[in-house]
Write an enzyme that holds these catalytic residues in place. Structure first.
Site, short mmCIF file in Angstrom:
data_model
loop_
_atom_site.label_atom_id
_atom_site.label_comp_id
_atom_site.label_asym_id
_atom_site.label_seq_id
_atom_site.Cartn_x
_atom_site.Cartn_y
_atom_site.Cartn_z
NE ARG A 12 -42.27 -67.53 54.39
CZ ARG A 12 -43.57 -67.51 54.11
NH1 ARG A 12 -44.02 -68.09 52.99
NH2 ARG A 12 -44.44 -66.90 54.89
CG ASP A 13 -45.22 -64.41 51.84
OD1 ASP A 13 -45.47 -64.60 50.64
OD2 ASP A 13 -46.09 -64.53 52.72
CG HIS A 16 -44.26 -67.25 47.35
ND1 HIS A 16 -44.29 -68.53 46.85
CD2 HIS A 16 -44.48 -67.36 48.70
CE1 HIS A 16 -44.50 -69.39 47.84
NE2 HIS A 16 -44.62 -68.71 48.96
CB SER A 167 -52.65 -68.82 53.14
OG SER A 167 -52.24 -69.39 54.36
CG HIS A 194 -48.39 -64.39 57.41
ND1 HIS A 194 -47.08 -64.09 57.16
CD2 HIS A 194 -48.96 -64.64 56.20
CE1 HIS A 194 -46.85 -64.14 55.85
NE2 HIS A 194 -47.97 -64.48 55.25
CG HIS A 196 -51.07 -63.04 52.05
ND1 HIS A 196 -50.18 -62.98 51.02
CD2 HIS A 196 -50.56 -63.92 52.94
CE1 HIS A 196 -49.16 -63.80 51.26
NE2 HIS A 196 -49.37 -64.39 52.42
#
Length: 347
Positions: A12-13, A16, A167, A194, A196
């Site tokens: 999913r991520d 990108h 995010s 989550h 990054h």
């Protein structure tokens, strides 16, 4: 068994990172590889979730239903999850079809101050007896009191948990600690994180979240994700093992997925190489990797097992000659036992 749950957003991520061009083979091979790795959920779809494929944010090579269908066919032991951001996806056009394709779990995401927009979606999914989690994105943009207020809304809508999404990769460990601690102290549902890796803290911040009480970590294999990528799940697992934290994950299967599947998704380099993770975990000089690979091929043994044994022997630079000795010993043991020397024997 650990109380920690791991959500895997590689499909999913990671979408990108390759402009949403995951192929049927990518999804099939990845799901087969990680299905017995002990992950709670594999989250599949366009990077921005159900219904997001568009000229504005990027067209998917495959539509949502096809991606979910392929994943469902190749996941036997792991839940199939997906993500929806209200405004991109709707109940009628996206959630219902996803349920029909076999999705077990939904993450419904909104900007960190706009939980209200998730209400009808979370309530609907909850009534369908599917696992549903609320996600608050870009959480660094609001004070933790406001984050708590918005998380409480998601809890009241029926979310089984609330996942805080860094995010922009802008979190410091202190911000993670303060926010996760506040939520775990005040809410009755599971709290997740989550991260990054924009400032190089993806794994560190996930670890900090766990120490602060988070029971869900959402990351990706090889850190494969938008921008600088995500918390690299296999690197985090290595750290947790070093700290004696049981997770139920199969590190070797995760490393295999990284090396044999994800590395082929893109020419761009993502994350830390599997042998580098084992080198760090076992405390063996990184420069041994070349000799280890060569010896593993010569004696038909797992290079990771060589690193494990070298770590047990506490080798240092200058003792490269021990690599062949260890490889030969492992080959003899493998021949006798017909089993590889597993990493778990170290821990």
């Amino acid at each position: 068994m650990s109380d920690l749950l791991f959500f895997d957003s590689t499909l999913r991520d990671g979408s990108h990172a390759i402009k949403h061009t995951l192929t049927p083979e990518n999804i099939r091979d990845y799901c087969r590889m990680v299905d017995e790795a002990g992950l709670h959920t594999v989250i599949v779809g366009h990077g921005n979730g159900l219904g997001a494929s568009s000229l504005q944010v990027g067209l998917s090579l495959l539509d949502d239903r096809e991606m979910l269908r392929i994943a469902r066919e190749n996941l036997q032991h792991t839940r199939l999850g997906t993500l929806l951001i209200p405004g991109f996806g709707t109940i009628h056009d996206d959630i219902i079809p996803a349920i029909e394709e076999g999705a077990d779990l939904f993450c419904v995401a909104a900007h960190c101050t706009e939980a209200d927009v998730t209400r009808q979606h979370i309530e609907f999914i909850s009534r369908k007896d599917k696992e549903v989690y609320g996600i608050l994105m870009m959480y660094h943009m609001a004070p933790r009191e406001r984050i708590l207020e918005e998380a409480r809304k998601m809890q009241s809508y029926g979310a089984k948990g609330v996942i805080i999404m860094d995010s922009a990769g802008a979190s410091t460990p202190e911000l993670v600690q303060e926010t996760i601690s506040t939520l775990t102290d005040e809410l009755d549902v599971a709290i997740g994180f989550h991260s990054h890796n924009n400032i190089g803290l993806g794994v560190s911040n996930a670890y900090t979240a766990i120490k602060a009480g988070a029971s869900i970590i959402d990351g990706t294999i090889r850190g494969f994700g938008a921008g600088a990528g995500n918390c690299q799940l296999e690197a985090l697992e290595a750290l947790l093992r070093m700290e004696g934290i049981e997770t139920g994950l199969n590190l070797y299967k995760m490393l295999d997925a990284s090396d044999e599947v994800v590395r082929n998704f893109s020419d761009k380099s993502f994350g830390i190489e599997p042998l580098s993770i084992i080198s760090g975990m076992t405390g063996v000089f990184s420069a041994f990797a070349t000799q280890v690979r060569r010896a593993a091929e010569q004696y038909n043994v797992d290079p990771r097992d060589i690193f494990v044994e070298l770590g047990k022997r506490k080798v240092v630079g200058g003792q490269e000659d021990l690599v062949l000795d260890v490889a030969l010993n492992l080959a003899q043991r493998q021949e006798e036992d017909e089993t590889s020397y597993l990493l778990e024997s170290l821990l």
